[in-house]
Design a protein around this motif. Structure first.
Motif, PDB file in Angstrom:
ATOM      1  N   MET A   1      33.180 100.304 112.563  1.00 38.67           N
ATOM      2  CA  MET A   1      34.499 100.833 112.208  1.00 38.67           C
ATOM      3  C   MET A   1      34.385 102.297 111.822  1.00 38.67           C
ATOM      4  N   LYS A   2      35.328 103.104 112.280  1.00 38.54           N
ATOM      5  CA  LYS A   2      35.311 104.517 111.978  1.00 38.54           C
ATOM      6  C   LYS A   2      36.433 104.876 110.997  1.00 38.54           C
ATOM      7  N   TYR A   3      36.169 105.941 110.230  1.00 44.35           N
ATOM      8  CA  TYR A   3      37.135 106.466 109.289  1.00 44.35           C
ATOM      9  C   TYR A   3      37.407 107.923 109.645  1.00 44.35           C
ATOM     10  N   PHE A   4      38.661 108.344 109.478  1.00 46.76           N
ATOM     11  CA  PHE A   4      39.062 109.671 109.927  1.00 46.76           C
ATOM     12  C   PHE A   4      39.597 110.469 108.735  1.00 46.76           C
ATOM     13  N   ALA A   5      38.954 111.600 108.469  1.00 46.71           N
ATOM     14  CA  ALA A   5      39.385 112.491 107.392  1.00 46.71           C
ATOM     15  C   ALA A   5      40.192 113.630 108.000  1.00 46.71           C
ATOM     16  N   VAL A   6      41.478 113.680 107.664  1.00 47.93           N
ATOM     17  CA  VAL A   6      42.376 114.706 108.186  1.00 47.93           C
ATOM     18  C   VAL A   6      42.551 115.787 107.124  1.00 47.93           C
ATOM     19  N   ILE A   7      42.120 117.013 107.462  1.00 44.63           N
ATOM     20  CA  ILE A   7      42.241 118.140 106.542  1.00 44.63           C
ATOM     21  C   ILE A   7      43.531 118.903 106.784  1.00 44.63           C
ATOM     22  N   ARG A   8      43.821 119.171 108.045  1.00 43.24           N
ATOM     23  CA  ARG A   8      45.067 119.850 108.398  1.00 43.24           C
ATOM     24  C   ARG A   8      45.876 118.933 109.307  1.00 43.24           C
ATOM     25  N   GLY A   9      47.025 118.491 108.811  1.00 52.58           N
ATOM     26  CA  GLY A   9      47.904 117.584 109.531  1.00 52.58           C
ATOM     27  C   GLY A   9      49.170 117.387 108.721  1.00 52.58           C
ATOM     28  N   TYR A  10      50.056 116.536 109.207  1.00 49.99           N
ATOM     29  CA  TYR A  10      51.294 116.307 108.477  1.00 49.99           C
ATOM     30  C   TYR A  10      51.027 115.705 107.096  1.00 49.99           C
ATOM     31  N   LYS A  11      50.075 114.794 107.044  1.00 48.03           N
ATOM     32  CA  LYS A  11      49.737 114.139 105.782  1.00 48.03           C
ATOM     33  C   LYS A  11      48.215 114.043 105.669  1.00 48.03           C
ATOM     34  N   PRO A  12      47.557 115.052 105.068  1.00 50.10           N
ATOM     35  CA  PRO A  12      46.094 115.021 104.933  1.00 50.10           C
ATOM     36  C   PRO A  12      45.628 113.821 104.124  1.00 50.10           C
ATOM     37  N   GLY A  13      44.431 113.331 104.468  1.00 50.79           N
ATOM     38  CA  GLY A  13      43.874 112.189 103.766  1.00 50.79           C
ATOM     39  C   GLY A  13      42.848 111.475 104.627  1.00 50.79           C
ATOM     40  N   VAL A  14      42.361 110.344 104.151  1.00 51.87           N
ATOM     41  CA  VAL A  14      41.368 109.540 104.866  1.00 51.87           C
ATOM     42  C   VAL A  14      42.070 108.312 105.443  1.00 51.87           C
ATOM     43  N   TYR A  15      41.885 108.079 106.736  1.00 52.47           N
ATOM     44  CA  TYR A  15      42.568 106.994 107.447  1.00 52.47           C
ATOM     45  C   TYR A  15      41.548 106.013 108.026  1.00 52.47           C
ATOM     46  N   GLU A  16      41.933 104.736 108.014  1.00 53.08           N
ATOM     47  CA  GLU A  16      41.036 103.688 108.477  1.00 53.08           C
ATOM     48  C   GLU A  16      41.159 103.417 109.969  1.00 53.08           C
ATOM     49  N   SER A  17      42.147 104.011 110.617  1.00 52.71           N
ATOM     50  CA  SER A  17      42.331 103.799 112.055  1.00 52.71           C
ATOM     51  C   SER A  17      42.774 105.105 112.694  1.00 52.71           C
ATOM     52  N   TRP A  18      42.658 105.159 114.025  1.00 50.98           N
ATOM     53  CA  TRP A  18      43.048 106.348 114.765  1.00 50.98           C
ATOM     54  C   TRP A  18      44.486 106.230 115.283  1.00 50.98           C
ATOM     55  N   ALA A  19      44.799 105.129 115.969  1.00 53.31           N
ATOM     56  CA  ALA A  19      46.120 104.943 116.573  1.00 53.31           C
ATOM     57  C   ALA A  19      47.022 104.155 115.640  1.00 53.31           C
ATOM     58  N   GLY A  20      48.297 104.082 116.025  1.00 53.49           N
ATOM     59  CA  GLY A  20      49.255 103.300 115.259  1.00 53.49           C
ATOM     60  C   GLY A  20      50.024 104.150 114.263  1.00 53.49           C
ATOM     61  N   PRO A  21      51.100 103.584 113.682  1.00 51.13           N
ATOM     62  CA  PRO A  21      51.952 104.343 112.758  1.00 51.13           C
ATOM     63  C   PRO A  21      51.251 104.760 111.477  1.00 51.13           C
ATOM     64  N   SER A  22      50.167 104.088 111.112  1.00 48.74           N
ATOM     65  CA  SER A  22      49.432 104.441 109.893  1.00 48.74           C
ATOM     66  C   SER A  22      48.090 105.086 110.205  1.00 48.74           C
ATOM     67  N   GLY A  23      47.874 105.454 111.468  1.00 46.57           N
ATOM     68  CA  GLY A  23      46.610 106.050 111.872  1.00 46.57           C
ATOM     69  C   GLY A  23      46.589 107.558 111.766  1.00 46.57           C
ATOM     70  N   ALA A  24      45.425 108.138 112.004  1.00 43.04           N
ATOM     71  CA  ALA A  24      45.249 109.585 111.895  1.00 43.04           C
ATOM     72  C   ALA A  24      45.927 110.336 113.041  1.00 43.04           C
ATOM     73  N   GLN A  25      46.045 109.690 114.188  1.00 41.10           N
ATOM     74  CA  GLN A  25      46.568 110.375 115.369  1.00 41.10           C
ATOM     75  C   GLN A  25      47.977 110.910 115.154  1.00 41.10           C
ATOM     76  N   CYS A  26      48.860 110.110 114.526  1.00 41.69           N
ATOM     77  CA  CYS A  26      50.238 110.548 114.346  1.00 41.69           C
ATOM     78  C   CYS A  26      50.353 111.663 113.314  1.00 41.69           C
ATOM     79  N   GLN A  27      49.302 111.865 112.491  1.00 43.27           N
ATOM     80  CA  GLN A  27      49.294 112.974 111.547  1.00 43.27           C
ATOM     81  C   GLN A  27      48.877 114.285 112.207  1.00 43.27           C
ATOM     82  N   LEU A  28      48.321 114.195 113.412  1.00 39.14           N
ATOM     83  CA  LEU A  28      47.810 115.374 114.110  1.00 39.14           C
ATOM     84  C   LEU A  28      48.622 115.742 115.343  1.00 39.14           C
ATOM     85  N   ALA A  29      49.304 114.761 115.934  1.00 39.88           N
ATOM     86  CA  ALA A  29      50.035 115.006 117.182  1.00 39.88           C
ATOM     87  C   ALA A  29      51.130 116.051 116.979  1.00 39.88           C
TER      88      ALA A  29
END
Length: 262
Positions: A1-29
């Motif tokens: 399992m991978k964890y994604f740390a978003v530094i610059r995005g809509y909502k910075p933080g640590v995410y447990e998934s990449w895709a989906g409404p609670s994933g890191a991808q939607c914070q970066l798109a």
């Protein structure tokens, strides 16, 4: 399992998934200059995230409440700069199980507000009703962020509960009927239609939108009459007019969706 740390995005933080409404991808798109890093453990992701935040000059906080407040305010600013429409939702529940909800649509040219009362309810049911109403009122727009004073809906969708229940013939993993199933059945297609970003606001947030939503919900619970009323003469049963109950159901708008632009 991978964890994604978003530094610059809509909502910075640590995410447990990449895709989906609670994933890191939607914070970066669509976010200009987005920055993130993936890690094999949550500890590594959190450590890297905190180091980058410290190096960036972001102020340190005395407690998690101050940190959450700062992150929330940053997220709202980024969403607004990206041209997203913010819908604020609040609920108010009294000890007698009478509740109210308030919704403030922060549209710059045509702000809207709605509120209502729910009798004989629980906090869980009231929060789902407020979520359903917010999705109905936002259905005509695109690029929506729903900021809520509660976390039931955000938690449910971030964990994928309603999607799993629907796939399992509306049963939990234990084979039981989900709590307030009819409301979840109504909310899920609305959520898929609107595709909002769900955001939980801190309890002590002072943003104007939250003040409006809180005021709408709390005002619904206030008595509509003066405390100094004149005595009322009682009428006989024969002379009393039968009152027609008001329909508490909200109608779903099926008008074409409008793309929100700031």
């Amino acid at each position: 399992m991978k964890y994604f740390a978003v530094i610059r995005g809509y909502k910075p933080g640590v995410y447990e998934s990449w895709a989906g409404p609670s994933g890191a991808q939607c914070q970066l798109a669509g976010f200009p200059g987005g920055l993130f890093m993936s890690f094999s453990s949550q500890e590594e992701a959190q450590a890297w995230y905190e180091k980058k935040i410290k190096d960036s000059g972001v102020p340190m906080f005395q407690n998690k409440w101050e940190r959450n407040q700062f992150k929330y305010e940053q997220s709202i600013e980024r969403y607004q700069e990206a041209g997203k429409l913010i819908v604020y939702v609040s609920t108010f529940l009294q000890d007698n199980r009478s509740g109210a909800w308030g919704i403030y649509v922060d549209h710059p040219s045509e702000p809207q507000h709605y509120s209502g009362i729910v009798k004989n309810t629980s906090s869980y049911k009231l929060e789902l009703i407020a979520t359903k109403n917010a999705l109905q009122y936002a259905a005509e727009y695109e690029n929506i962020v729903i900021s809520m004073s509660y976390n039931i809906a955000e938690k449910g969708f971030s964990k994928g509960w309603p999607f799993k229940w629907r796939k399992n013939n509306w049963k939990t993993s234990e084979g039981k009927r989900p709590k307030e199933l009819n409301l979840w059945k109504t909310i899920l297609p609305l959520f898929e239609r609107v595709q909002p970003i769900l955001l939980v606001m801190p309890r002590n947030d002072n943003a104007l939108g939250h003040q409006m939503a809180n005021s709408l919900s709390s005002n619904e619970q206030k008595p509509k009459h003066s405390s100094h009323r004149k005595p009322v003469k009682l009428r006989s049963k024969q002379s009393r007019k039968r009152k027609v109950p008001r329909n508490p159901q909200n109608t779903y708008s099926s008008s074409p969706r409008r793309t929100y632009s700031a």
